[in-house]
Scaffold this active site. Structure first.
Site, PDB file in Angstrom:
ATOM      1  N   HIS A  33       0.679   2.597  -7.509  1.00 19.03           N
ATOM      2  CA  HIS A  33       1.186   1.963  -6.281  1.00 19.03           C
ATOM      3  C   HIS A  33       0.039   1.529  -5.373  1.00 19.03           C
ATOM      4  O   HIS A  33      -0.041   0.369  -4.957  1.00 19.03           O
ATOM      5  CB  HIS A  33       2.105   2.945  -5.551  1.00 19.03           C
ATOM      6  CG  HIS A  33       2.715   2.394  -4.307  1.00 19.03           C
ATOM      7  ND1 HIS A  33       3.960   1.819  -4.279  1.00 19.03           N
ATOM      8  CD2 HIS A  33       2.238   2.318  -3.026  1.00 19.03           C
ATOM      9  CE1 HIS A  33       4.233   1.411  -3.047  1.00 19.03           C
ATOM     10  NE2 HIS A  33       3.207   1.715  -2.267  1.00 19.03           N
ATOM     11  N   GLU A  34      -0.849   2.465  -5.082  1.00 23.83           N
ATOM     12  CA  GLU A  34      -1.944   2.150  -4.158  1.00 23.83           C
ATOM     13  C   GLU A  34      -2.967   1.217  -4.799  1.00 23.83           C
ATOM     14  O   GLU A  34      -3.614   0.433  -4.103  1.00 23.83           O
ATOM     15  CB  GLU A  34      -2.623   3.451  -3.706  1.00 23.83           C
ATOM     16  CG  GLU A  34      -1.699   4.428  -2.986  1.00 23.83           C
ATOM     17  CD  GLU A  34      -0.991   3.829  -1.789  1.00 23.83           C
ATOM     18  OE1 GLU A  34      -1.492   2.818  -1.221  1.00 23.83           O
ATOM     19  OE2 GLU A  34       0.085   4.351  -1.424  1.00 23.83           O
ATOM     20  N   HIS A  38      -1.974  -2.258  -3.943  1.00 27.36           N
ATOM     21  CA  HIS A  38      -2.406  -2.617  -2.583  1.00 27.36           C
ATOM     22  C   HIS A  38      -3.904  -2.924  -2.547  1.00 27.36           C
ATOM     23  O   HIS A  38      -4.346  -3.889  -1.914  1.00 27.36           O
ATOM     24  CB  HIS A  38      -2.106  -1.467  -1.618  1.00 27.36           C
ATOM     25  CG  HIS A  38      -0.651  -1.277  -1.326  1.00 27.36           C
ATOM     26  ND1 HIS A  38       0.192  -2.311  -0.993  1.00 27.36           N
ATOM     27  CD2 HIS A  38       0.113  -0.149  -1.303  1.00 27.36           C
ATOM     28  CE1 HIS A  38       1.411  -1.838  -0.770  1.00 27.36           C
ATOM     29  NE2 HIS A  38       1.394  -0.531  -0.966  1.00 27.36           N
TER      30      HIS A  38
END
Length: 423
Positions: free
Chosen positions: A18-19, A22
């Protein structure tokens, strides 16, 4: 121990993916990503690479990528501050010593009159005790603040989140959930390659020992074609009828080695949690059959992700409308307990569970609540409608209140988990 290792691996993978989404899209857009963190709270481990500090933190309740400009800068120089300056070979300031200047004897100490580290990248001021001549220093775009002997890279405006186009910011925010959906598709593809994909027809795979199906005489590879004289063509039709008839005798017709066979079974009664509380469903103890197919594997990866996403959205809607109670939500403790149960059933089921949680993480983060990716995307949308961004102070308050609400919700959910497990 197996559960602990599995949980740490699963949690780390989901948060990392997920990160990572980003981070990658922040860097592609030219943003300065200050920190990539797994977990919250005190640091356990940290290292720096390519402008970004990578950290593992104590509390396993999420992670974050800290991009310059999303939060107020830690260091803000004001007129009258005494700072030390160190220079690179080009004569530009590459280190701004905020305190402990005595530890930097080669630094040039000045009193600040004006600073612009956003656009012009200059510092103006005077030599200490020599206020006659104002000095002007050019600052390198990758200069560092040095405070308490810790270095923090400056963030010119073109490296900040707010300087990017709405499309770039929206993509950077959406990239985290997107990566969770892609991870789920990838895991389902692996499952399809290893064990095959479920057949669409009502063909039986493994028969559970001691189950109603075994007692009735069902065999692996049987295909159910009729129930109570009504034609059955899909696994969904078959399971829907069985679930709706707990404890009721069902007469079925199956195809076995090309021949029709009559089988009578009484589904066992199983209590499950439903939208309106506990309900009883029927189960006979069979698994769906699998088949190997390259095209089917790709289709399986996408359709499973889509169907799971739809189910989570449906349940989320029921929670919002009050059809589901908040008591039914699970936090880290509940997820750990569920992971423990899944691990006991085998590695394939653990992979399936990981894919489901990855989708869940992606969906929840897109909910338009403050402090979540969906809440930040909402502000980008509002900016497109208004033609100008929301005031940073108001947006900051909005996200702070939202984060506090999420932390309170996490405490409530965790307490509910503990009550279910130990009380």
């Amino acid at each position: 121990m197996n559960t602990v290792i599995a949980f740490i691996f699963m949690f780390g993978l989901l948060v990392f993916i997920h990160e990572f989404g980003h981070l990658i899209f922040a860097k592609r857009a030219g943003m300065l990503a200050r920190e990539f963190a797994i977990g919250f709270g005190p640091k356990i481990f940290a290292f720096t690479k390519n402008e970004t500090v990578y950290t593992i933190r104590l509390l396993p309740i999420g992670g974050y990528v800290r991009v310059a400009g999303e939060d107020p800068e830690i260091i803000d120089l004001k007129p009258g501050h005494h700072i030390g300056l160190e220079f690179n070979e080009s004569g530009k300031v590459n280190k701004i010593i905020v305190n402990n200047k005595s530890k930097h004897p080669n630094a040039r100490v000045i009193e600040v009159e004006r600073v612009d580290l956003d656009h012009d990248l200059i510092i103006e001021g005077y030599e200490i005790d020599e206020q006659d001549e104002k000095l002007r220093f050019d600052v390198d775009s990758k200069a560092y603040f040095v405070m308490d002997e810790r270095e923090t890279q400056i963030a010119p405006y073109d490296r900040q989140f707010a300087s990017k186009t709405p499309g770039q910011r929206a993509m950077q925010l959406f990239a985290g959930p997107m990566m969770n959906f892609l991870l789920a598709i990838f895991i389902f593809l692996i499952l399809g390659i290893i064990q095959g994909v479920p057949t669409e027809e009502a063909r039986l795979g493994e028969i559970q020992p001691g189950s109603p199906a075994e007692e009735a005489g069902f065999q692996s590879s049987d295909e159910v074609i009729q129930i109570e004289g009504n034609a059955v063509s899909t696994w969904e039709e078959f399971t829907t009828i069985v679930r709706a008839n707990p404890g009721q005798e069902l007469n079925m017709t199956v195809l076995r080695d090309g021949q029709s066979e009559a089988v009578t079974v009484i589904p066992g009664e199983v209590i499950v949690e439903g939208p309106e509380g506990e309900e009883t469903i029927g189960q006979i103890g069979v698994y769906q059959a699998f088949e190997k197919s390259i095209l089917g594997t790709f289709k399986y990866g996408i359709t499973q992700t889509y169907d799971t996403t739809s189910l989570i959205l449906t349940n989320l809607g029921m929670l919002i409308t009050g059809q589901y109670s908040i008591d039914m939500l699970s936090g880290p403790v509940g997820i750990y307990d569920a992971t423990d149960q899944v691990v006991q059933t085998g590695f394939m089921n653990f992979l399936m569970w990981t894919a489901i949680l990855s989708i869940n993480l992606g969906v929840i983060n897109l909910v338009p609540l403050p402090a979540l990716d969906g809440g930040r995307l909402l502000f980008v949308g509002v900016e497109l409608i208004r033609g100008k961004p929301m005031e940073p102070e108001k947006e900051g308050i909005f996200h702070f209140v939202g984060f506090a609400f999420l932390m309170l919700l996490m405490i409530i959910v965790t307490w509910n988990d503990i009550q279910r497990l130990f009380l």
